[in-house]
Design a protein around this motif. Sequence first.
Motif, PDB file in Angstrom:
ATOM      1  N   LEU A  97      48.038  32.543 149.894  1.00 45.65           N
ATOM      2  CA  LEU A  97      48.993  31.500 149.531  1.00 45.65           C
ATOM      3  C   LEU A  97      49.049  31.330 148.022  1.00 45.65           C
ATOM      4  O   LEU A  97      48.070  31.590 147.326  1.00 45.65           O
ATOM      5  N   THR A  98      50.186  30.862 147.543  1.00 42.59           N
ATOM      6  CA  THR A  98      50.324  30.372 146.171  1.00 42.59           C
ATOM      7  C   THR A  98      50.923  28.977 146.259  1.00 42.59           C
ATOM      8  O   THR A  98      51.618  28.649 147.225  1.00 42.59           O
ATOM      9  N   VAL A  99      50.636  28.165 145.254  1.00 46.12           N
ATOM     10  CA  VAL A  99      51.156  26.801 145.232  1.00 46.12           C
ATOM     11  C   VAL A  99      51.638  26.470 143.826  1.00 46.12           C
ATOM     12  O   VAL A  99      50.956  26.777 142.841  1.00 46.12           O
ATOM     13  N   ALA A 100      52.808  25.860 143.729  1.00 48.31           N
ATOM     14  CA  ALA A 100      53.316  25.314 142.473  1.00 48.31           C
ATOM     15  C   ALA A 100      53.691  23.862 142.741  1.00 48.31           C
ATOM     16  O   ALA A 100      54.449  23.575 143.667  1.00 48.31           O
ATOM     17  N   LEU A 101      53.120  22.959 141.957  1.00 46.80           N
ATOM     18  CA  LEU A 101      53.441  21.534 142.068  1.00 46.80           C
ATOM     19  C   LEU A 101      54.282  21.125 140.867  1.00 46.80           C
ATOM     20  O   LEU A 101      53.832  21.236 139.721  1.00 46.80           O
ATOM     21  N   ASP A 102      55.513  20.682 141.120  1.00 50.13           N
ATOM     22  CA  ASP A 102      56.380  20.125 140.081  1.00 50.13           C
ATOM     23  C   ASP A 102      56.267  18.611 140.172  1.00 50.13           C
ATOM     24  O   ASP A 102      56.680  18.012 141.177  1.00 50.13           O
ATOM     25  N   ILE A 103      55.708  18.010 139.127  1.00 52.37           N
ATOM     26  CA  ILE A 103      55.316  16.602 139.162  1.00 52.37           C
ATOM     27  C   ILE A 103      56.202  15.780 138.246  1.00 52.37           C
ATOM     28  O   ILE A 103      56.331  16.084 137.054  1.00 52.37           O
ATOM     29  N   SER A 104      56.799  14.733 138.805  1.00 49.09           N
ATOM     30  CA  SER A 104      57.658  13.833 138.040  1.00 49.09           C
ATOM     31  C   SER A 104      57.019  12.448 137.996  1.00 49.09           C
ATOM     32  O   SER A 104      56.796  11.830 139.038  1.00 49.09           O
ATOM     33  N   LEU A 105      56.712  12.011 136.783  1.00 48.64           N
ATOM     34  CA  LEU A 105      56.146  10.679 136.551  1.00 48.64           C
ATOM     35  C   LEU A 105      57.086   9.921 135.610  1.00 48.64           C
ATOM     36  O   LEU A 105      56.819   9.773 134.417  1.00 48.64           O
ATOM     37  N   PRO A 106      58.224   9.446 136.144  1.00 54.00           N
ATOM     38  CA  PRO A 106      59.239   8.807 135.302  1.00 54.00           C
ATOM     39  C   PRO A 106      58.682   7.616 134.521  1.00 54.00           C
ATOM     40  O   PRO A 106      57.947   6.800 135.066  1.00 54.00           O
ATOM     41  N   GLY A 107      59.029   7.585 133.242  1.00 54.99           N
ATOM     42  CA  GLY A 107      58.631   6.451 132.412  1.00 54.99           C
ATOM     43  C   GLY A 107      57.317   6.648 131.678  1.00 54.99           C
ATOM     44  O   GLY A 107      57.002   5.887 130.766  1.00 54.99           O
ATOM     45  N   LEU A 108      56.526   7.648 132.054  1.00 63.68           N
ATOM     46  CA  LEU A 108      55.288   7.908 131.321  1.00 63.68           C
ATOM     47  C   LEU A 108      55.559   8.963 130.253  1.00 63.68           C
ATOM     48  O   LEU A 108      56.292   9.923 130.486  1.00 63.68           O
ATOM     49  N   ASP A 109      54.955   8.775 129.080  1.00 58.51           N
ATOM     50  CA  ASP A 109      55.124   9.791 128.046  1.00 58.51           C
ATOM     51  C   ASP A 109      54.402  11.070 128.480  1.00 58.51           C
ATOM     52  O   ASP A 109      53.504  11.046 129.318  1.00 58.51           O
TER      53      ASP A 109
END
Length: 141
Positions: A97-109
Amino acid sequence: MSVNVLYRTQATATGGRDGKAATADGTFSVNLATPKELGGAGGPGNNPEQLFAAGYSACFIGALKFVGGQEKIKVPADTSITAEVGIGPRSEGGFGLTVALDISLPGLDRKTAEDLVAKAHQVCPYSNATRNNIDVKLTVK
């Protein structure tokens, strides 16, 4: 390594990739289908990689909240993670397996978000289970 288990659950699969899976408590049940790319019919149903992607995404958000609480950083309510899970033959044999996590933390620098993600990756149970076994790529959007 020892684990102080605070929660246990059970799920049973029957029929493999073209069967069914359900939790023992009856709160979750899913029909399974093998994707065409893996030689299946690709019919209605989900596959283990989709379930893994959903679980890892949700768990990683939990880890972000845990670390955020320790660091006194409020994790935005609209935080989201898209996990892409790949499966295919390994050069050593078998499948991997391979894993890619695209993480969105709106409002944090960006710096705060990247630091939080790095720390969450150290405490997330899925990250700990996959470390040194699966290539996991983390991208902060």
